[in-house]
Design an enzyme around this catalytic site. Structure first.
Site, mmCIF file in Angstrom:
data_model
loop_
_atom_site.group_PDB
_atom_site.id
_atom_site.type_symbol
_atom_site.label_atom_id
_atom_site.label_comp_id
_atom_site.label_asym_id
_atom_site.label_seq_id
_atom_site.Cartn_x
_atom_site.Cartn_y
_atom_site.Cartn_z
ATOM 1 N N HIS A 171 0.878 -1.156 -0.103
ATOM 2 C CA HIS A 171 0.138 0.050 0.078
ATOM 3 C C HIS A 171 0.933 1.315 -0.083
ATOM 4 O O HIS A 171 1.743 1.394 1.078
ATOM 5 C CB HIS A 171 -0.993 0.024 1.318
ATOM 6 C CG HIS A 171 -1.939 -1.060 1.203
ATOM 7 N ND1 HIS A 171 -2.629 -1.739 2.397
ATOM 8 C CD2 HIS A 171 -2.628 -1.635 -0.062
ATOM 9 C CE1 HIS A 171 -3.451 -2.401 1.767
ATOM 10 N NE2 HIS A 171 -3.583 -2.610 0.662
ATOM 11 N N GLU A 174 1.888 3.685 2.922
ATOM 12 C CA GLU A 174 2.407 3.173 4.209
ATOM 13 C C GLU A 174 3.985 3.451 4.297
ATOM 14 O O GLU A 174 4.565 2.179 4.422
ATOM 15 C CB GLU A 174 1.575 1.776 4.545
ATOM 16 C CG GLU A 174 0.349 1.876 4.339
ATOM 17 C CD GLU A 174 -0.394 0.468 4.425
ATOM 18 O OE1 GLU A 174 0.391 -0.588 4.505
ATOM 19 O OE2 GLU A 174 -1.674 0.169 4.260
ATOM 20 N N HIS A 302 2.689 -3.851 7.062
ATOM 21 C CA HIS A 302 1.666 -2.649 6.696
ATOM 22 C C HIS A 302 1.705 -1.843 7.724
ATOM 23 O O HIS A 302 2.428 -1.735 8.839
ATOM 24 C CB HIS A 302 0.137 -3.393 6.521
ATOM 25 C CG HIS A 302 0.026 -4.121 5.284
ATOM 26 N ND1 HIS A 302 -0.910 -3.625 4.297
ATOM 27 C CD2 HIS A 302 0.555 -5.109 4.815
ATOM 28 C CE1 HIS A 302 -0.884 -4.366 3.228
ATOM 29 N NE2 HIS A 302 -0.172 -5.556 3.699
ATOM 30 N N GLU A 378 0.749 -5.048 11.025
ATOM 31 C CA GLU A 378 0.597 -3.718 10.766
ATOM 32 C C GLU A 378 1.381 -2.914 12.090
ATOM 33 O O GLU A 378 1.184 -3.149 13.050
ATOM 34 C CB GLU A 378 -1.145 -3.440 11.263
ATOM 35 C CG GLU A 378 -1.955 -4.148 10.164
ATOM 36 C CD GLU A 378 -2.217 -3.369 9.015
ATOM 37 O OE1 GLU A 378 -1.641 -2.312 8.814
ATOM 38 O OE2 GLU A 378 -3.079 -3.800 8.250
#
Length: 418
Positions: A171, A174, A302, A378
């Site tokens: 992504h 990020e 992420h 994450e």
């Protein structure tokens, strides 16, 4: 020890974007979603109020982080008040945080007090490949839609090691992920602590610092909060309707749940599984260039939320056969990481811990490649700054993640995965 290496900036002959989108006075709200009526109302108003979701509520009773431009904020607040939403303001001016991420002057070497561009990261990889030619093996999985090479390195001190595969910055917005993983690469090549030296010498590491290369460049040059690829699935569409959410594009239970068939949506899964070159070439590289059984752990890096997420993503009613092993290794990561700065990571399956999702990298790694330990990790934070962590956070995040990886490998060994 950090490598401070002169960068010979690479160029790809690609046109620069003439104007960068600004986010002056854009705000981010934390909105509690208490019932289905509120959930459906927010979704119905997404286009009219120009809502941009940073984080979706995991379940009823949870909160979403939602960004809005100045011209729709009053209408949004009126809506929230009239429908008895519980909400608060998280970020008053998004552009202020973006400005804080930009270095006043770029350094001439790779370091971790600023966020680096793709050109700078690639120039650094060139130096590593020359300086550590006995340890570092470069690889390229192919080129992106816009023609950029998608580069990675394999770090191996000896033959016969089990392997960990890490893809980062799938992504685009990020940035903390590629900053963290390049720091970790540096640690593997110049290991200081015994634990880092152990996992460097006794595990092979396949690392792609930036998988979504087109989106990453676009987030630096044009739209800072861009998420998707830059592949136009429909030539008639423009703006936010360009691109695919690459972490919904893998060919495992593609488009089953937690993904959109709307090209304008942030979670658009693409016109078909592996429609985007970034994903089709990644899976092809793993299929054809890495012997089956070599990769023991697959990580998709992420931000944000501080989670270690395992399969399954498509259902909260079932768990994979190796779920106990996944949780044991996730615990090893979280327990080792928390000791550095007290940062707490939550771990569990995607569907039970965060939200339902299909077509993601970790699902493909387990469901297709039979990799025992696959995660989406994450990184920081919990949402106070979200995608816009200041450069001063890079080293603390990278240090704690490095210690987390040491704990992860130790836990994997304890249960016989490595």
């Amino acid at each position: 020890m950090q490598l401070k290496l002169v960068l010979l900036l690479a160029t790809f002959g690609l046109a620069k974007v003439s104007a960068e989108m600004r986010y002056d006075n854009y705000k981010v709200y934390k909105v509690n979603i208490e019932n289905m009526q509120q959930f459906e109302l927010i979704n119905a108003k997404e286009k009219a109020l120009q809502l941009s979701s940073w984080r979706e509520a995991r379940h009823l009773g949870d909160s979403s982080d939602i960004m809005l431009p100045p011209q729709t904020q009053q209408a949004f607040e009126q809506l929230l008040n009239s429908q008895n939403f519980n909400y608060s303001l998280k970020i008053d001016n998004v552009q202020t945080l973006i400005d804080a991420q930009r270095p006043k002057q770029r350094t001439g070497y790779m370091e971790w007090t600023q966020y680096h561009t793709l050109d700078e990261i690639y120039a650094w990889l060139d130096v590593l490949e020359e300086r550590y030619s006995d340890i570092v093996t470069p690889f390229t999985i192919g080129n992106s839609y816009e023609g950029r090479p998608i580069r990675g390195i394999k770090i191996s001190y000896k033959e016969g090691n089990p392997a960990v595969f890490i893809e980062s910055n799938i992504h685009a917005r990020e940035w903390i992920t590629s900053a963290t993983i390049t720091y970790f690469i540096d640690e593997l090549l110049v290991p200081g602590k015994p634990g880092t030296k152990d996992i460097a010498k006794n595990v092979d590491w396949y690392i792609i610092p930036v998988l979504n290369v087109d989106g990453f460049v676009y987030s630096h040059e044009a739209v800072r909060l861009w998420r998707k690829s830059r592949f136009p699935s429909d030539p008639s569409l423009t703006g936010y309707c360009i691109g695919t959410d690459l972490n919904r594009n893998f060919n495992y239970r593609w488009m089953l749940i937690g993904a959109s068939d709307n090209p304008c949506a942030e979670t658009y899964a693409g016109p078909s599984a592996e429609s985007d070159l970034e994903i089709s070439q990644l899976t092809s590289y793993i299929d054809n260039q890495i012997p089956d059984g070599t990769i023991k752990i697959y990580i998709s890096l992420h931000s944000y939320g501080q989670y270690v997420l395992s399969p399954w993503g498509h259902t909260a009613e079932e768990f994979p056969e190796h779920y106990p092993q996944m949780m044991a290794v996730a615990k090893g990561f979280a327990d080792a990481l928390v000791r550095r700065y007290g940062t707490v990571f939550t771990y569990g399956s995607s569907a039970t811990t965060l939200y339902e999702v299909s077509g993601s990298g970790k699902e493909w790694a387990y469901g297709v490649k039979n990799i025992t330990i696959p995660y989406t990790i994450e990184l920081r934070d919990k949402g106070d700054l979200g995608f816009l962590l200041p450069p001063t956070d890079i080293i603390p995040v990278a240090r704690e993640v490095t210690e987390g990886f040491v704990g992860m490998i130790a836990a994997a060994r304890e249960i016989g995965v490595l």
